[in-house]
Design a protein around this motif. Structure first.
Motif, PDB file in Angstrom:
ATOM      1  N   LEU A  41       0.877  -1.126  -0.087  1.00 53.88           N
ATOM      2  CA  LEU A  41      -0.095   0.070   0.020  1.00 53.88           C
ATOM      3  C   LEU A  41       0.857   1.195  -0.015  1.00 53.88           C
ATOM      4  O   LEU A  41       1.862   1.336   0.757  1.00 53.88           O
ATOM      5  N   ASP A  42       0.692   2.196  -1.059  1.00 50.90           N
ATOM      6  CA  ASP A  42       1.294   3.321  -0.840  1.00 50.90           C
ATOM      7  C   ASP A  42       0.548   4.420   0.243  1.00 50.90           C
ATOM      8  O   ASP A  42      -0.129   4.239   0.840  1.00 50.90           O
ATOM      9  N   GLU A  43       1.493   5.373   0.216  1.00 54.87           N
ATOM     10  CA  GLU A  43       0.874   6.595   1.315  1.00 54.87           C
ATOM     11  C   GLU A  43      -0.452   7.009   0.938  1.00 54.87           C
ATOM     12  O   GLU A  43      -1.029   7.081   2.166  1.00 54.87           O
ATOM     13  N   GLN A  45      -2.997   5.343  -0.312  1.00 46.86           N
ATOM     14  CA  GLN A  45      -4.052   4.318  -0.079  1.00 46.86           C
ATOM     15  C   GLN A  45      -3.974   4.158   1.613  1.00 46.86           C
ATOM     16  O   GLN A  45      -5.182   3.805   2.123  1.00 46.86           O
ATOM     17  N   GLN A  46      -2.891   4.303   2.290  1.00 48.02           N
ATOM     18  CA  GLN A  46      -2.832   4.142   3.797  1.00 48.02           C
ATOM     19  C   GLN A  46      -3.727   5.255   4.141  1.00 48.02           C
ATOM     20  O   GLN A  46      -4.440   4.910   5.326  1.00 48.02           O
ATOM     21  N   GLU A  47      -3.496   6.402   3.863  1.00 52.07           N
ATOM     22  CA  GLU A  47      -4.494   7.579   4.432  1.00 52.07           C
ATOM     23  C   GLU A  47      -5.833   7.428   4.247  1.00 52.07           C
ATOM     24  O   GLU A  47      -6.696   7.665   4.978  1.00 52.07           O
ATOM     25  N   LEU A  49      -7.400   4.349   3.899  1.00 53.40           N
ATOM     26  CA  LEU A  49      -7.848   3.317   4.951  1.00 53.40           C
ATOM     27  C   LEU A  49      -7.928   3.923   6.341  1.00 53.40           C
ATOM     28  O   LEU A  49      -9.112   3.556   6.941  1.00 53.40           O
ATOM     29  N   GLN A  50      -7.010   4.825   6.820  1.00 51.41           N
ATOM     30  CA  GLN A  50      -7.138   5.439   7.987  1.00 51.41           C
ATOM     31  C   GLN A  50      -8.356   6.274   8.155  1.00 51.41           C
ATOM     32  O   GLN A  50      -8.981   6.346   9.152  1.00 51.41           O
ATOM     33  N   SER A  85      -2.964   1.998  18.010  1.00 47.65           N
ATOM     34  CA  SER A  85      -1.971   2.078  16.965  1.00 47.65           C
ATOM     35  C   SER A  85      -0.369   1.654  17.609  1.00 47.65           C
ATOM     36  O   SER A  85       0.296   1.130  17.100  1.00 47.65           O
ATOM     37  N   THR A 103      -3.292  -5.025  12.896  1.00 48.22           N
ATOM     38  CA  THR A 103      -3.196  -3.865  11.743  1.00 48.22           C
ATOM     39  C   THR A 103      -2.116  -4.553  10.671  1.00 48.22           C
ATOM     40  O   THR A 103      -2.302  -4.129   9.224  1.00 48.22           O
ATOM     41  N   LYS A 104      -1.272  -5.412  10.862  1.00 50.45           N
ATOM     42  CA  LYS A 104      -0.245  -5.633   9.590  1.00 50.45           C
ATOM     43  C   LYS A 104      -0.958  -6.605   8.942  1.00 50.45           C
ATOM     44  O   LYS A 104      -0.345  -6.903   7.854  1.00 50.45           O
TER      45      LYS A 104
END
Length: 116
Positions: A41-43, A45-47, A49-50, A85, A103-104
């Motif tokens: 996941l790039d940055e 995509q991570q944002e 999902l968050q 987290s 989360t991993k």
């Protein structure tokens, strides 16, 4: 002469059962890893999902989480209770049943259609 050499190497084609079993396990593990690879996941995509997680936590909305573990891909649904987290865990509640997800292991996260 070459016939003798070929016959000599024919006996080396035999394998011990434990070696054959180990080779089959190794092949099955390689096949499983090819079929169940964890996407990178790039940055952005991570944002995303968050953001989905934070919105569903704030509004108590049901989400679907796809995880990849030793059993393969699994989809879990529920209302997020909390996300830690520091520990890297998310707790979901679905019909009184609480599940904790690492989360991993999360591959995908999306909002479910039903809103509580």
């Amino acid at each position: 002469m070459s016939k003798k050499i070929n016959q000599q190497f024919n006996c080396s084609k035999m394998m011990l059962p434990e070696h054959r079993e180990r080779l089959q396990k190794q092949t099955a593990l390689s096949r499983w890893k090819e079929e169940h690879h964890r996407p990178v996941l790039d940055e952005q995509q991570q944002e995303l999902l968050q953001h989905i997680f934070e919105q569903s936590l704030l509004h108590r909305q049901k989400i679907k989480i796809t995880v990849l573990n030793e059993n393969g891909y699994q989809v879990l649904e529920g209302v997020p209770l909390k996300g830690t987290s520091a520990v890297g865990q998310i707790s979901l509640e679905n019909s009184g049943d609480v599940k904790t997800v690492q989360t991993k292991d999360i591959v995908n996260l999306e909002q479910a259609d039903n809103i509580f």
